[in-house]
Design a protein around this motif. Structure first.
Motif, short mmCIF file in Angstrom:
data_model
loop_
_atom_site.label_atom_id
_atom_site.label_comp_id
_atom_site.label_asym_id
_atom_site.label_seq_id
_atom_site.Cartn_x
_atom_site.Cartn_y
_atom_site.Cartn_z
N ALA A 69 18.12 10.41 -8.52
CA ALA A 69 18.50 9.68 -7.01
C ALA A 69 19.38 8.67 -7.52
O ALA A 69 18.93 7.61 -8.22
N THR A 70 20.56 8.49 -6.93
CA THR A 70 21.41 7.31 -7.07
C THR A 70 21.73 6.67 -5.61
O THR A 70 21.93 7.52 -4.62
N PHE A 71 21.55 5.30 -5.47
CA PHE A 71 22.03 4.66 -4.24
C PHE A 71 23.01 3.90 -4.24
O PHE A 71 23.68 3.67 -5.20
N GLY A 85 15.89 3.60 -11.91
CA GLY A 85 15.28 3.98 -12.88
C GLY A 85 16.21 3.63 -14.32
O GLY A 85 15.78 3.78 -15.41
N GLU A 86 17.52 3.34 -14.15
CA GLU A 86 18.52 2.85 -14.97
C GLU A 86 17.86 1.75 -16.03
O GLU A 86 18.17 1.96 -17.16
N GLY A 143 13.40 2.91 -16.69
CA GLY A 143 13.15 4.46 -16.99
C GLY A 143 12.24 5.00 -15.96
O GLY A 143 12.12 6.23 -16.10
N ASN A 144 12.10 4.64 -14.96
CA ASN A 144 11.38 5.28 -13.78
C ASN A 144 12.21 6.10 -12.72
O ASN A 144 12.48 5.58 -11.79
N PHE A 145 12.94 7.20 -13.41
CA PHE A 145 13.94 7.81 -12.57
C PHE A 145 12.98 8.69 -11.45
O PHE A 145 12.06 8.95 -11.48
N GLY A 187 6.93 8.07 -13.46
CA GLY A 187 6.54 6.50 -13.40
C GLY A 187 6.67 5.92 -12.20
O GLY A 187 6.90 6.77 -11.14
N PRO A 188 5.90 4.70 -12.03
CA PRO A 188 5.92 4.17 -10.47
C PRO A 188 7.31 4.04 -9.99
O PRO A 188 8.35 3.56 -10.77
#
Length: 206
Positions: free
Chosen positions: A52-54, A66-67, A70-72, A95-96
């Motif tokens: 997911a990229t916003f 997450g970049e 690390g929570n991608f 992750g969260p």
């Protein structure tokens, strides 16, 4: 409509100056994880990379969730609504999701009791590699498939016995044990609960 790289241009980008709100939903539990905005470039990158990229309105730049942490959010499916001016994106979170450390940016939401099975599935998966001395779930995994399957069989018999010879509370407790141990067996076999649900859906269609 299922969104892919071929039909991105069909979305109603003109309504909000090339931005569309994107609701992120946990693919297993149905929980709403967060809401962000995407432009055509970020949606295209989301579809290509599977993450997911916003579009950040404050920084006016793309950002991959997450970049830094690390929570991608690994994307499973992208849908648009009937007006094609919003997105519903099914994701597997690593992750969260919330920057505050919670699973969701809407931590007060109430999941249905049915969806709790999927939530329990995630808990079991997370405990798979824990120390068997500290976790009953990890202890079950450490005993191997045969013992796990045997436990499911025992619980199935106990459910049947409770139904004919014990109280409602006993039956409820035994059913809970059976559901839990069955989820452990599925996890041991690398099978998702969704796969079982799909079998039920296909049978229902017949």
């Amino acid at each position: 409509m299922l969104v892919n790289q071929e039909n991105i241009s069909q979305l109603a980008w003109q309504k909000m100056a090339d931005l569309i709100p994107a609701i992120i939903q946990h693919h297993a539990t149905g929980a709403v994880l967060m809401q962000g905005y995407m432009n055509q470039a970020s949606l295209e990158k989301t579809l290509i990379t599977g993450k997911a990229t916003f579009y950040s309105r404050s920084k006016q730049a793309l950002w991959v969730k997450g970049e830094t942490s690390g929570n991608f959010l690994n994307v499973k499916e992208v849908l648009t609504d009937c007006d094609k001016d919003s997105l519903l994106i099914s994701c597997e979170p690593i992750g969260p999701t919330c920057h505050l450390g919670t699973e969701s940016c809407f931590p007060e939401q109430k999941l249905t009791k049915q969806n709790f099975l999927s939530q329990l599935e995630q808990v079991i998966a997370n405990r798979k590699n824990d120390d068997p001395k500290d976790s009953y779930t990890a202890h079950l995994f450490s005993r191997g498939t045969t013992k796990i399957a045997q436990k499911v069989g025992e619980e199935g018999v106990e459910v049947a016995l409770a139904a004919v010879a014990e109280t409602k509370d006993d039956l409820l407790g035994e059913c809970a044990d059976l559901f839990y141990h069955t989820l452990v067996l599925l996890q041991d076999q690398n099978i998702e609960l969704n796969e079982v649900m799909q079998v039920l859906i296909e049978r229902h269609k017949k």
